[in-house]
Design a protein around this motif. Structure first.
Motif, PDB file in Angstrom:
ATOM      1  N   THR A  70       0.669  -1.019   0.175  1.00  0.00           N
ATOM      2  CA  THR A  70      -0.027   0.045  -0.011  1.00  0.00           C
ATOM      3  C   THR A  70       0.882   1.377  -0.099  1.00  0.00           C
ATOM      4  O   THR A  70       0.310   2.429   0.356  1.00  0.00           O
ATOM      5  CB  THR A  70      -0.881   0.118   1.143  1.00  0.00           C
TER       6      THR A  70
ATOM      7  N   GLU B 192       2.662   4.401  -1.374  1.00  0.00           N
ATOM      8  CA  GLU B 192       2.170   5.173  -2.421  1.00  0.00           C
ATOM      9  C   GLU B 192       2.836   5.061  -3.737  1.00  0.00           C
ATOM     10  O   GLU B 192       2.061   4.770  -4.938  1.00  0.00           O
ATOM     11  CB  GLU B 192       1.792   6.680  -2.108  1.00  0.00           C
TER      12      GLU B 192
ATOM     13  N   TRP C  78       2.555   1.242  -5.252  1.00  0.00           N
ATOM     14  CA  TRP C  78       1.403   0.591  -5.241  1.00  0.00           C
ATOM     15  C   TRP C  78       0.613   0.535  -6.726  1.00  0.00           C
ATOM     16  O   TRP C  78       0.858   1.327  -7.337  1.00  0.00           O
ATOM     17  CB  TRP C  78       0.328   1.619  -4.574  1.00  0.00           C
TER      18      TRP C  78
ATOM     19  N   ASP D  75      -8.642  -3.662  -4.338  1.00  0.00           N
ATOM     20  CA  ASP D  75      -8.991  -2.334  -4.398  1.00  0.00           C
ATOM     21  C   ASP D  75     -10.248  -1.947  -5.268  1.00  0.00           C
ATOM     22  O   ASP D  75     -10.913  -0.717  -4.989  1.00  0.00           O
ATOM     23  CB  ASP D  75      -7.714  -1.444  -5.203  1.00  0.00           C
TER      24      ASP D  75
ATOM     25  N   ARG E 287      -7.231   3.458 -10.135  1.00  0.00           N
ATOM     26  CA  ARG E 287      -5.808   4.198  -9.755  1.00  0.00           C
ATOM     27  C   ARG E 287      -6.300   5.485  -9.369  1.00  0.00           C
ATOM     28  O   ARG E 287      -5.509   6.029  -8.558  1.00  0.00           O
ATOM     29  CB  ARG E 287      -5.186   4.054 -11.374  1.00  0.00           C
TER      30      ARG E 287
ATOM     31  N   GLY F 104      -7.152   5.645  -5.731  1.00  0.00           N
ATOM     32  CA  GLY F 104      -5.892   5.319  -5.031  1.00  0.00           C
ATOM     33  C   GLY F 104      -6.432   4.011  -4.182  1.00  0.00           C
ATOM     34  O   GLY F 104      -7.458   3.320  -4.396  1.00  0.00           O
TER      35      GLY F 104
END
Lengths: 320, 145
Positions: free
Chosen positions: B5, B7, B10, B66, B133, B136
């Protein structure tokens, strides 16, 4: 309301005198004066214990699942919401109508003990209705306006009179004006952003102790084997973990989608005061908007919205 | 499924439940036609889109997805005649429930993709990946252990 208690006792005695009826389920006075737990009577000796007072909120219908395993016929008392629960069980084919005898009791709302002024009441022997007042009779008499101390769910009750019964024991009452506002809270929550909603629900779900009281009391949660107790696959773990609580609550609400009678028992029994009815009502509201108005627990022969379909249903997924 | 996770590194993890008769075959067609689509999508083949229980979707989120896609035959084309009509009703309710719980609508999407729509399959997978995407990493409903 004393005469009604007498009538209930007379009716119960008559029921037990019938050959087939092996059990009568009603309410009795509990260890404390603010409790009116269920009473199971199979002989006339215990008839004097039967009562009907403003604290008889417990829904008796789900006991039928257990009792009808061994008893030929069971008689029980039903309020408006309880009669919807009977229809729920009938629609789910869990009970047979001809093995149940129902005595209907119109109800103006039940008293939430958390809202009773308990200071300096001393010992109370009995609780009664008197017009628009709640009377607690003990060494002294205490009075309180009924409108201020009912369960939240009772203010938005749409079926104060039983919809299904063999004999109605009292005069019908009228629905409250506030019944129309049952989606008010849902609409408020819908105005929040996604993150605010998630925070709101996490705040509630994090308190959950997974006692399963909401499931156990729910007339729509009547599966013989519950998915939450399944070992393989084990959908719900044992850990105290926020995501497990979220999983439990979303799936519980979804499993009663289209079948929830909006009786609010789940929220009433929750020891952690999680507003479960707000979730159930969201689903009811959504189903009404998408597939047309549907009232669960009114007609046991009408298929529930999620076990049927129309070829021209709305698409609902804008992207697809 | 271990998920980064962080950033910087990711990459969206997307689980796609595809029905055997239409969408999975559509994915096959995309493959045999040499069309590329986002490698972030993990396809799980199910006999029918109505096989997808809400448990599957929540479990996917719990275990690190996600985004979740459910793909089935176009309404009227179900191999089992009516399976996807039930799916449509159920998933509409589930989706509004998830939104009510605070899950963004992009995180859970449903599409009807037929066996002849290889190109549509690859476009849909790319589009969902881009949606996710932009949102996030998902932290809601995620198992924190």
């Amino acid at each position: 309301m004393k005469p009604l208690t007498e009538k209930i006792r007379r009716v119960a005695a008559e029921a037990l005198a019938q050959k087939d009826i092996e059990l009568v389920i009603g309410w009795q006075k509990g260890d404390f004066w603010w409790q009116s737990p269920p009473l199971f009577i199979d002989n006339t000796d215990a008839i004097e214990k039967l009562i009907w007072d403003p604290l008889c909120v417990a829904n008796l219908s789900k006991y039928l699942l257990e009792e009808l395993k061994s008893k030929k016929k069971v008689a029980l008392f039903v309020k408006g919401c309880d009669s919807l629960a009977i229809n729920r069980l009938l629609q789910d084919k869990r009970i047979e109508r001809d093995r149940v005898v129902l005595y209907g009791l119109p109800c103006n709302g039940m008293v939430d003990r958390d809202k009773i002024e308990m200071k300096n009441t001393g010992n109370i022997d009995r609780v009664e209705w008197d017009g628009n007042e709640l009377v607690m009779v003990g060494e002294e008499e205490h009075r309180q306006l009924l409108e201020n101390c009912l369960y939240d769910k009772c203010y938005s009750c749409r079926y104060p009179n039983p919809v299904l019964f063999d004999q109605l024991l009292d005069e019908e009452v009228t629905q409250r004006d506030t019944a129309r506002d049952r989606f008010k809270r849902v609409e408020e929550l819908e105005k929040l952003t996604y993150d605010e909603r998630f925070t709101h629900w996490s705040h509630h779900f994090d308190r959950c102790i997974r006692c399963f009281a909401c499931r156990n009391v729910c007339p729509a949660c009547n599966c013989k084997d519950c998915l939450f107790e399944q070992a393989e696959p084990r959908w719900l773990g044992k850990a105290t973990e926020p995501s497990e609580n979220q999983f439990y609550h979303i799936i519980r609400a979804y499993h009663v989608a289209g079948r929830c009678i909006d009786c609010g028992e789940c929220q009433r029994v929750c020891p952690m005061d999680i507003p479960l009815q707000d979730i159930n009502r969201k689903i009811i509201k959504e189903i009404n908007e998408l597939f047309g108005e549907y009232d669960a627990g009114i007609d046991p022969n009408e298929p529930a919205p999620l076990i049927t379909y129309q070829t021209d249903d709305p698409v609902g997924f804008p992207e697809s | 499924m271990s998920v980064a996770t962080n950033e910087k590194t990711w990459e969206p993890v997307i689980v796609a439940f595809c029905c055997n008769w239409c969408s999975y075959a559509g994915g096959d067609l995309a493959g045999t036609s040499r069309m590329s689509y986002a490698p972030n999508v993990r396809v799980i083949r199910v006999p029918c889109s109505s096989r997808v229980s809400p448990n599957f979707i929540l479990r996917a989120f719990q275990q690190g997805a996600d985004g979740v896609i459910v793909a089935g035959c176009h309404p009227g084309d179900c191999h089992y005649i009516s399976g996807n009509y039930y799916t449509r009703r159920r998933l509409m309710v589930l989706r509004s429930l998830l939104q009510y719980m605070g899950i963004e609508p992009e995180r859970f999407q449903a599409y009807w993709i037929s066996a002849s729509e290889g190109q549509r399959f690859s476009l849909v997978m790319d589009k969902v990946t881009e949606d996710i995407r932009a949102l996030g990493p998902n932290r809601k409903l995620r198992d924190a252990r």
